[in-house]
Design an enzyme around this catalytic site. Structure first.
Site, PDB file in Angstrom:
ATOM      1  N   MET A   5     -11.865 -10.747  -7.872  1.00 44.01           N
ATOM      2  CA  MET A   5     -12.390 -11.504  -9.003  1.00 44.01           C
ATOM      3  C   MET A   5     -11.617 -12.783  -9.296  1.00 44.01           C
ATOM      4  O   MET A   5     -12.081 -13.625 -10.068  1.00 44.01           O
ATOM      5  CB  MET A   5     -12.448 -10.624 -10.254  1.00 44.01           C
ATOM      6  CG  MET A   5     -11.120 -10.111 -10.758  1.00 44.01           C
ATOM      7  SD  MET A   5     -10.200 -11.186 -11.916  1.00 44.01           S
ATOM      8  CE  MET A   5     -11.261 -11.197 -13.334  1.00 44.01           C
ATOM      9  N   TYR A   6     -10.452 -12.975  -8.705  1.00 43.64           N
ATOM     10  CA  TYR A   6      -9.700 -14.209  -8.953  1.00 43.64           C
ATOM     11  C   TYR A   6     -10.450 -15.392  -8.340  1.00 43.64           C
ATOM     12  O   TYR A   6     -10.624 -15.461  -7.118  1.00 43.64           O
ATOM     13  CB  TYR A   6      -8.295 -14.136  -8.363  1.00 43.64           C
ATOM     14  CG  TYR A   6      -7.406 -13.063  -8.945  1.00 43.64           C
ATOM     15  CD1 TYR A   6      -7.664 -12.492 -10.186  1.00 43.64           C
ATOM     16  CD2 TYR A   6      -6.287 -12.619  -8.251  1.00 43.64           C
ATOM     17  CE1 TYR A   6      -6.840 -11.504 -10.711  1.00 43.64           C
ATOM     18  CE2 TYR A   6      -5.450 -11.647  -8.770  1.00 43.64           C
ATOM     19  CZ  TYR A   6      -5.736 -11.084 -10.004  1.00 43.64           C
ATOM     20  OH  TYR A   6      -4.907 -10.108 -10.515  1.00 43.64           O
ATOM     21  N   SER A   7     -10.902 -16.285  -9.182  1.00 44.09           N
ATOM     22  CA  SER A   7     -11.742 -17.415  -8.756  1.00 44.09           C
ATOM     23  C   SER A   7     -12.950 -16.932  -7.963  1.00 44.09           C
ATOM     24  O   SER A   7     -13.475 -17.636  -7.094  1.00 44.09           O
ATOM     25  CB  SER A   7     -10.942 -18.430  -7.934  1.00 44.09           C
ATOM     26  OG  SER A   7      -9.995 -19.093  -8.740  1.00 44.09           O
ATOM     27  N   LEU A   8     -13.408 -15.707  -8.282  1.00 39.05           N
ATOM     28  CA  LEU A   8     -14.586 -15.108  -7.643  1.00 39.05           C
ATOM     29  C   LEU A   8     -14.518 -15.191  -6.122  1.00 39.05           C
ATOM     30  O   LEU A   8     -15.469 -15.613  -5.450  1.00 39.05           O
ATOM     31  CB  LEU A   8     -15.866 -15.754  -8.177  1.00 39.05           C
ATOM     32  CG  LEU A   8     -16.126 -15.548  -9.674  1.00 39.05           C
ATOM     33  CD1 LEU A   8     -17.393 -16.239 -10.107  1.00 39.05           C
ATOM     34  CD2 LEU A   8     -16.170 -14.058 -10.032  1.00 39.05           C
TER      35      LEU A   8
END
Length: 330
Positions: A61-64
């Protein structure tokens, strides 16, 4: 060059550096304004590698997904992957569509395959559940993770913030079924927030689970950059990190910061290195997860590895603490 120290990943045979580089700050500014993009992320990763850090933590989910892409490319270019322990996580939404979040078997399998592709690796060394999905049976979650281990897509599994009774139950379910067992717990733990000492840390120590504290510098409050609890102007992240304001709201927490600054002054060092050295003094802590947006920010974390605090200094750091409500999970 700095001489890194290494420890076992929990009770596994894998060896990791005492500092884990957190990669949430690498990605796209479209996701968060304080994130650094690939050109600025690579020098940080390079400095980490040059100083012996072999443990890298990201999440889908970090920066998708962009964080995984940047981290994977840099490590493939700069490192020998057989020497690296690469960790990522699954749980938070990747899109506002059905089955794109949580810990169903369906999402875990699809998310793992997507992470492998973005990272550009054949297997994930440490695959972690980013939070506990209460809507999915524990048996389904753990069986899906065990299948990934059996398939060779994942080597070890870990968990992140939850209640100790929940984590204990999951360990028990794994053992009863002969499934892969969590080897790490990535939990919210620092000088300002020590509620994990009540139940989670003793559980992990008894079960041989290594702890990987997130937010070890309390979103910058323990890094020496803030002038007060309410200071939200010192850094870009302080101005824009809304999550931090929900984690650290107690005015008494500034007493801890002042005690930390006092010890740092006596030591002639930085607050960040003392705060990290305090975490590393706890036997159950494997490696704090340290995030950064500039290569020089790594210096304090590297110095912390060699900093040994006295019993009196630890007492001085811990004395101002007051109990907190549970934050970081629900």
């Amino acid at each position: 060059m700095f001489a890194m120290k290494f420890v076992r990943l929990g009770t596994t045979g894998a060896t990791v550096s005492r500092v884990c580089l957190g990669c949430m700050s690498f990605g796209s500014k479209k996701w968060r304004p304080w994130v650094v993009e690939e050109a600025d992320a690579r020098p940080i990763i390079e400095k980490a590698l040059d100083n012996g850090i072999n443990f890298f933590d990201t999440a889908d989910m970090y920066s998708l997904g962009v964080s995984e892409e940047i981290t994977g490319r840099a490590l493939r270019d700069m490192a020998r992957l057989e020497e690296i322990v690469l960790a990522t996580k699954v749980f938070w939404p990747m899109a506002d569509k059905p089955n794109m979040a949580g810990l169903s078997r369906k999402h875990i399998v699809h998310a793992c395959d997507a992470s492998l592709k973005r990272l550009g690796v054949e297997h994930i060394d440490l695959y972690q559940i980013h939070r506990l999905d209460k809507a999915t049976p524990m048996e389904e979650i753990l069986a899906a993770l065990d299948d990934l281990v059996s398939a060779g897509k994942v080597l070890y599994i870990g968990a992140s913030s939850m209640y100790a009774w929940q984590f204990g139950k999951m360990l028990s379910v794994s053992e009863r079924n002969g499934w892969a067992r969590f080897v790490t717990m990535q939990n919210h733990y620092n000088l300002i927030y020590r509620e994990e000492e009540r139940e989670m840390l003793p559980l992990c120590e008894a079960e041989g689970v290594g702890c990987l504290p997130w937010s070890p510098l309390a979103r910058g409050l323990l890094a020496g950059a803030r002038r007060s609890m309410g200071d939200r102007e010192s850094t870009t992240r302080a101005k824009t990190d809304e999550y931090a304001t929900s984690l650290y709201t107690d005015a008494n927490d500034w007493d801890v910061v002042e005690a930390l600054n006092a010890v740092a002054r006596e030591r002639g060092g930085q607050a960040a290195e003392v705060a990290l050295a305090w975490l590393m003094s706890k036997p159950v802590v494997t490696a704090p997860i340290v995030g950064t947006t500039k290569p020089q920010h790594l210096d304090a974390a590297l110095r912390a590895v060699e900093l040994s605090l006295s019993a009196e200094e630890i007492k001085q750091l811990e004395a101002p603490y007051r109990p907190h409500k549970i934050v970081g999970h629900s």
